[in-house]
Design a protein around this motif. Structure first.
Motif, PDB file in Angstrom:
ATOM      1  N   LEU A 541       0.848  -1.189   0.000  1.00  0.00           N
ATOM      2  CA  LEU A 541       0.000   0.000   0.000  1.00  0.00           C
ATOM      3  C   LEU A 541       0.882   1.237   0.000  1.00  0.00           C
ATOM      4  O   LEU A 541       1.465   1.594   1.020  1.00  0.00           O
ATOM      5  CB  LEU A 541      -0.905  -0.002   1.244  1.00  0.00           C
ATOM      6  CG  LEU A 541      -1.865  -1.185   1.387  1.00  0.00           C
ATOM      7  CD1 LEU A 541      -2.567  -1.112   2.730  1.00  0.00           C
ATOM      8  CD2 LEU A 541      -2.880  -1.191   0.275  1.00  0.00           C
ATOM      9  N   ASP A 542       0.966   1.879  -1.141  1.00  0.00           N
ATOM     10  CA  ASP A 542       1.823   3.049  -1.266  1.00  0.00           C
ATOM     11  C   ASP A 542       1.076   4.270  -0.722  1.00  0.00           C
ATOM     12  O   ASP A 542       0.627   5.140  -1.449  1.00  0.00           O
ATOM     13  CB  ASP A 542       2.217   3.245  -2.737  1.00  0.00           C
ATOM     14  CG  ASP A 542       3.206   4.385  -2.907  1.00  0.00           C
ATOM     15  OD1 ASP A 542       3.288   4.929  -4.025  1.00  0.00           O
ATOM     16  OD2 ASP A 542       3.863   4.740  -1.921  1.00  0.00           O
ATOM     17  N   LEU A 543       0.942   4.337   0.580  1.00  0.00           N
ATOM     18  CA  LEU A 543       0.171   5.403   1.211  1.00  0.00           C
ATOM     19  C   LEU A 543       1.093   6.387   1.933  1.00  0.00           C
ATOM     20  O   LEU A 543       2.152   6.026   2.444  1.00  0.00           O
ATOM     21  CB  LEU A 543      -0.813   4.810   2.228  1.00  0.00           C
ATOM     22  CG  LEU A 543      -1.755   3.711   1.725  1.00  0.00           C
ATOM     23  CD1 LEU A 543      -2.652   3.259   2.861  1.00  0.00           C
ATOM     24  CD2 LEU A 543      -2.586   4.220   0.571  1.00  0.00           C
ATOM     25  N   SER A 544       0.649   7.625   2.007  1.00  0.00           N
ATOM     26  CA  SER A 544       1.395   8.601   2.797  1.00  0.00           C
ATOM     27  C   SER A 544       1.339   8.162   4.247  1.00  0.00           C
ATOM     28  O   SER A 544       0.299   7.771   4.740  1.00  0.00           O
ATOM     29  CB  SER A 544       0.763   9.991   2.655  1.00  0.00           C
ATOM     30  OG  SER A 544       0.830  10.411   1.319  1.00  0.00           O
ATOM     31  N   ASN A 545       2.453   8.221   4.955  1.00  0.00           N
ATOM     32  CA  ASN A 545       2.433   7.788   6.340  1.00  0.00           C
ATOM     33  C   ASN A 545       2.381   8.975   7.288  1.00  0.00           C
ATOM     34  O   ASN A 545       2.580  10.123   6.909  1.00  0.00           O
ATOM     35  CB  ASN A 545       3.632   6.882   6.650  1.00  0.00           C
ATOM     36  CG  ASN A 545       4.944   7.576   6.358  1.00  0.00           C
ATOM     37  OD1 ASN A 545       5.202   8.647   6.871  1.00  0.00           O
ATOM     38  ND2 ASN A 545       5.775   6.964   5.526  1.00  0.00           N
ATOM     39  N   ALA A 546       2.104   8.643   8.547  1.00  0.00           N
ATOM     40  CA  ALA A 546       1.913   9.697   9.538  1.00  0.00           C
ATOM     41  C   ALA A 546       3.173  10.543   9.703  1.00  0.00           C
ATOM     42  O   ALA A 546       3.100  11.768   9.857  1.00  0.00           O
ATOM     43  CB  ALA A 546       1.514   9.066  10.870  1.00  0.00           C
ATOM     44  N   THR A 547       4.335   9.904   9.635  1.00  0.00           N
ATOM     45  CA  THR A 547       5.588  10.639   9.823  1.00  0.00           C
ATOM     46  C   THR A 547       5.797  11.658   8.703  1.00  0.00           C
ATOM     47  O   THR A 547       6.158  12.818   8.958  1.00  0.00           O
ATOM     48  CB  THR A 547       6.767   9.650   9.874  1.00  0.00           C
ATOM     49  OG1 THR A 547       6.509   8.667  10.877  1.00  0.00           O
ATOM     50  CG2 THR A 547       8.058  10.362  10.205  1.00  0.00           C
ATOM     51  N   ALA A 548       5.560  11.235   7.464  1.00  0.00           N
ATOM     52  CA  ALA A 548       5.742  12.142   6.327  1.00  0.00           C
ATOM     53  C   ALA A 548       4.729  13.279   6.376  1.00  0.00           C
ATOM     54  O   ALA A 548       5.059  14.450   6.101  1.00  0.00           O
ATOM     55  CB  ALA A 548       5.610  11.370   5.015  1.00  0.00           C
ATOM     56  N   THR A 549       3.490  12.969   6.736  1.00  0.00           N
ATOM     57  CA  THR A 549       2.453  14.001   6.805  1.00  0.00           C
ATOM     58  C   THR A 549       2.765  15.000   7.931  1.00  0.00           C
ATOM     59  O   THR A 549       2.549  16.204   7.791  1.00  0.00           O
ATOM     60  CB  THR A 549       1.068  13.362   7.035  1.00  0.00           C
ATOM     61  OG1 THR A 549       0.793  12.470   5.953  1.00  0.00           O
ATOM     62  CG2 THR A 549      -0.018  14.421   7.095  1.00  0.00           C
ATOM     63  N   HIS A 550       3.292  14.478   9.037  1.00  0.00           N
ATOM     64  CA  HIS A 550       3.680  15.363  10.146  1.00  0.00           C
ATOM     65  C   HIS A 550       4.744  16.356   9.688  1.00  0.00           C
ATOM     66  O   HIS A 550       4.668  17.565   9.982  1.00  0.00           O
ATOM     67  CB  HIS A 550       4.202  14.516  11.315  1.00  0.00           C
ATOM     68  CG  HIS A 550       4.741  15.315  12.449  1.00  0.00           C
ATOM     69  ND1 HIS A 550       6.098  15.488  12.658  1.00  0.00           N
ATOM     70  CD2 HIS A 550       4.112  16.023  13.429  1.00  0.00           C
ATOM     71  CE1 HIS A 550       6.278  16.250  13.718  1.00  0.00           C
ATOM     72  NE2 HIS A 550       5.092  16.588  14.202  1.00  0.00           N
ATOM     73  N   ALA A 551       5.726  15.862   8.938  1.00  0.00           N
ATOM     74  CA  ALA A 551       6.781  16.750   8.434  1.00  0.00           C
ATOM     75  C   ALA A 551       6.205  17.772   7.454  1.00  0.00           C
ATOM     76  O   ALA A 551       6.563  18.967   7.486  1.00  0.00           O
ATOM     77  CB  ALA A 551       7.872  15.919   7.766  1.00  0.00           C
ATOM     78  N   GLU A 552       5.302  17.322   6.589  1.00  0.00           N
ATOM     79  CA  GLU A 552       4.685  18.216   5.599  1.00  0.00           C
ATOM     80  C   GLU A 552       3.893  19.333   6.273  1.00  0.00           C
ATOM     81  O   GLU A 552       4.017  20.518   5.923  1.00  0.00           O
ATOM     82  CB  GLU A 552       3.763  17.407   4.692  1.00  0.00           C
ATOM     83  CG  GLU A 552       2.995  18.244   3.672  1.00  0.00           C
ATOM     84  CD  GLU A 552       1.886  17.457   2.979  1.00  0.00           C
ATOM     85  OE1 GLU A 552       1.235  18.035   2.084  1.00  0.00           O
ATOM     86  OE2 GLU A 552       1.657  16.284   3.349  1.00  0.00           O
ATOM     87  N   LEU A 553       3.073  18.980   7.266  1.00  0.00           N
ATOM     88  CA  LEU A 553       2.245  19.983   7.938  1.00  0.00           C
ATOM     89  C   LEU A 553       3.087  20.910   8.812  1.00  0.00           C
ATOM     90  O   LEU A 553       2.790  22.105   8.930  1.00  0.00           O
ATOM     91  CB  LEU A 553       1.163  19.303   8.777  1.00  0.00           C
ATOM     92  CG  LEU A 553       0.088  18.550   7.983  1.00  0.00           C
ATOM     93  CD1 LEU A 553      -0.897  17.860   8.917  1.00  0.00           C
ATOM     94  CD2 LEU A 553      -0.665  19.501   7.050  1.00  0.00           C
ATOM     95  N   SER A 554       4.132  20.371   9.410  1.00  0.00           N
ATOM     96  CA  SER A 554       5.018  21.214  10.223  1.00  0.00           C
ATOM     97  C   SER A 554       5.670  22.282   9.354  1.00  0.00           C
ATOM     98  O   SER A 554       5.808  23.445   9.769  1.00  0.00           O
ATOM     99  CB  SER A 554       6.099  20.355  10.894  1.00  0.00           C
ATOM    100  OG  SER A 554       5.520  19.433  11.795  1.00  0.00           O
TER     101      SER A 554
END
Length: 739
Positions: A541-554
């Motif tokens: 499942l090539d899904l965005s993960n929580a860690t990457a999304t956290h970095a993006e939103l930060s």
């Protein structure tokens, strides 16, 4: 002379191991292992008569056989039956295939006919040498596993069918009520479904509308209703502590549940009062309560659980509340501690991550009975946890626990044999006898001191009351079937002040607009959840993960505290993050589904669910319920992505459409059942074999009603037939009814 040692049992063959894996142990298990579909090998169809898309059996001579090497390697075989020619393609083949399909050989092949520019074709047909008699019945194709060939399975199923004891267990007059005459006995119905005649309409077999299928579905539904009604009646013969609240003339002597109502900062809804009274009436009786409390997200089940707990504690007994996650258990602990501490009730806290010293202290409080309420995760059911006198077990989000875990919590009273003869402080023997439903003048105590009678009776003969709670409402058809052995209480209204949640389905391509919406919410002092489905990269499942999304939103929200919460974090770190978000210091919380249930932050007004198409409908509704808990207008954004596909799959579209169209948890549950079916919806009563294999609760509603009406008659008037019927169909699965 020494005795000859017994011969070692022969090791099981691979097919025998596979049969065991499928649960096909008894002859009746084999007889009830019904085909998935059928193949018609009773007739030969001429190539000139075949239709594109149909599956046909042909008999023809091989005129060409060659291996094509250009592109993908494949075996091309041309056959001619005198009326037309057909090309058979094999992408996976062996030298034995080429030998059997040599030019000049006459073969019998079966497969789906395809048309096109190249003429008639079959892709990977089954084949054998021509000749021999045609089959006289449709060929069954059974559910199987690796190592269990269809030919072997057909042989053992026929053997099981011949050996199975299949005498009818349903009185003839009751079969006639649903139009099933004696002409379709159980044996005849099963024999027909394993060996249907060629003239039967395949559609009637595939949609299970044939009278033989109707007979089996009626039998299965009756077995389910009989087992659940029997379980309910057996439970009525057990004894539980009768939880009678104390009463007095002064405010301090008021029953604890009335004291709790007086200090609560809100008034109960009419629905909360109704279900609380249903529970109170149950626990007053010396029969174990077995009740399911269902209510939509945010309907106020926790305060109902608190009222049940204080009734138990007021009667001198202990109560345990088990939650599926530490976050939810912590939420319950904080909330209930605030409500119950002013009433003088001590609450113990028990989880798997506790330090040794704290855990030892909690275990001592529980064992001594000083802790009236025990809140925790599955750590509560560990062997080292010994209750002094547990009388009420509350299981929150019960569908998250397995059967064994729920049974283990129930056994925490019956296993305390060392407590036999002990009784709650301040109670005399006569009161204890009343609790167990025994009269002081009964034969048990006639001419003997009451204390001796109580000691011999012991707490080990008692069952705790069981209250299961769920925010996943149970549709009516499931309540009538899978949960027929339970009493169900429903909180069907939300507390006042709840704001409706607007749900929007948004393509991930508009992600930037969603982040802009977050900036606006933060500027108004609101908080936001952003939920992701995975916490690390996956090849599947090539899904965005929580860690990457956290970095993006930060990066996108400079100066804003963005937190990260996922299941692999240390417990202390999870608590620290939740404390920051609950206090309002953290504006955005990026999380996996560990916040699915129980988290209550009234200031949170926006829920973003990334890759919403990957979540189940019930899970989406639970997540949406984390917002809308305060006065501010709230919204839920369902971000979806189609990946490389041109559009979402049908079931994913149905889930997202349901979320956009309704906030009603009961309607959500009904649609979820439609989309997934009862097996997936229930998890087979949460870990166990599926309780219905053949019947469909929607299409067979009339059979379900018939079974519900017949079950009590069978148990009362034909008990031996009822027992035989249950054993035939349920085997060992009746244990699932106890949880």
């Amino acid at each position: 002379m020494s005795a000859t040692p017994p011969a070692k049992p022969k090791p099981l063959s691979a097919p025998q191991k596979a049969l065991y894996k499928l649960g096909l142990d008894r002859p009746i298990d084999l007889a009830l292992h019904l085909p998935l579909r059928y193949e018609d090998e009773t007739r030969i169809t001429r190539l000139c008569d075949v239709r594109e898309g149909e599956t046909a059996q042909i008999e023809a001579v091989v005129t060409a056989c060659e291996v094509k090497l250009s592109g993908s390697r494949q075996l091309l075989v041309t056959v001619d039956d005198g009326t037309d020619i057909c090309t058979m393609r094999f992408f996976s083949f062996y030298p034995s295939h080429q030998k059997a399909l040599a030019v000049g050989n006459r073969i019998r092949a079966r497969g789906e006919i395809r048309g096109g520019f190249m003429g008639l074709q079959m892709m990977h047909p089954t084949f054998k040498a021509a000749g021999g008699d045609l089959a006289t019945a449709l060929t069954p194709i059974y559910p199987t596993v690796a190592g269990l060939p269809q030919a072997y399975l057909r042989r053992v199923v026929q053997g099981g069918l011949a050996r199975a004891e299949l005498t009818d267990t349903i009185p003839a007059e009751n079969l006639r009520e649903i139009g099933l005459q004696r002409t379709w006995s159980m044996r005849e119905a099963l024999s027909f479904l394993h060996n249907p005649t060629p003239n039967v309409a395949l559609a009637a077999l595939e949609d299970r509308s044939h009278p033989a299928w109707q007979r089996l579905k009626a039998e299965e539904l009756l077995a389910q209703q009989l087992s659940q009604l029997r379980s309910k009646r057996e439970r009525a013969l057990l004894r539980a502590p009768a939880l009678l609240a104390k009463s007095g003339g002064t405010p301090q002597d008021l029953p604890l549940h009335e004291q709790l109502l007086a200090v609560l900062p809100f008034a109960l809804t009419a629905a909360q009062r109704r279900v609380s009274e249903e529970i109170a009436q149950d626990v007053r009786r010396p029969i174990p309560m077995h009740r399911l409390l269902q209510g939509d997200v945010g309907s106020g089940k926790t305060v109902v659980a608190a009222l049940a707990a204080v009734i138990c504690i007021d009667a001198g007994w202990q109560c345990a509340l088990m939650a599926p996650t530490e976050i939810l258990a912590q939420q319950h602990f904080s909330k209930l501690l605030g409500w119950l501490a002013p009433l003088g009730i001590k609450t113990a806290w028990l989880t798997g991550s506790q330090k040794t010293k704290e855990r030892r202290e909690m275990l001592a409080l529980i064992a001594s009975g000083e802790a009236g309420l025990v809140i925790g995760t599955h750590a509560i059911i560990q062997d080292k946890v010994v209750f002094k006198n547990l009388a009420l077990a509350i299981i929150d989000e019960q569908h998250r626990f397995g059967v064994a875990q729920r049974l283990a919590l129930r056994s925490k009273l019956t296993s305390q044999t060392e407590n036999a003869g002990k009784q709650p402080e301040g109670m005399d023997c006569r009161a204890t006898l009343a609790m167990t439903g025994l009269d002081a003048a009964s034969d048990l105590v006639t001419g003997r001191p009451q204390a001796v009678a109580v000691h011999n009776l012991g707490l080990s003969s008692l069952e705790p009351h069981l209250l299961m709670m769920t925010a996943t409402p149970i549709p009516r058809t499931l309540a009538m079937s899978y949960y027929a052995d339970l009493d169900v209480s429903t909180i069907d209204e939300l507390p006042p002040g709840r704001t409706p949640i607007v749900t929007k389905v948004v393509n991930d391509a508009r992600r930037g607009e969603v982040i802009e919406r977050i900036r606006h919410q933060i500027s108004e002092g609101r908080q936001i959840y952003w939920v992701c489905p995975l916490i690390e990269e996956s090849e599947v499942l090539d899904l965005s993960n929580a860690t990457a999304t956290h970095a993006e939103l930060s990066a996108a929200l400079p100066g804003v505290m963005v937190g990260l919460l996922h299941s692999r974090m240390a417990v202390a770190d999870k608590r620290a993050v939740m404390a920051l978000f609950t206090s309002g210091d953290m504006a955005v919380l990026v999380s996996t589904t560990v916040i699915e249930v129980g988290v209550d932050v009234p200031n949170a007004s926006l829920m973003v669910i990334e890759h919403a198409e990957r979540f189940g409908l019930s899970q989406l509704h639970q997540l949406r319920g984390r917002v809308g808990r305060g006065a501010a207008a709230s919204a839920c954004v369902l971000l979806y992505s189609t990946g490389d596909a041109p559009r979402l799959g049908e079931s994913a579209r149905a889930r997202l459409r349901a979320m956009a169209e309704t906030n009603d948890g009961f309607e959500i549950a009904r649609r979820d059942l439609e989309i997934r079916g009862p097996g997936e919806f229930l998890g087979a009563r949460q870990s166990g074999a599926a309780l219905l294999r053949f019947a469909d609760l929607e299409t067979d509603a009339d059979l379900l009603d018939w079974a519900r009406q017949l079950a009590p008659i069978m148990l009362d008037e034909y008990p031996a037939l009822a027992e035989k019927h249950i054993t035939r169909w349920m085997g060992g699965m009746t244990d699932y009814m106890k949880a």
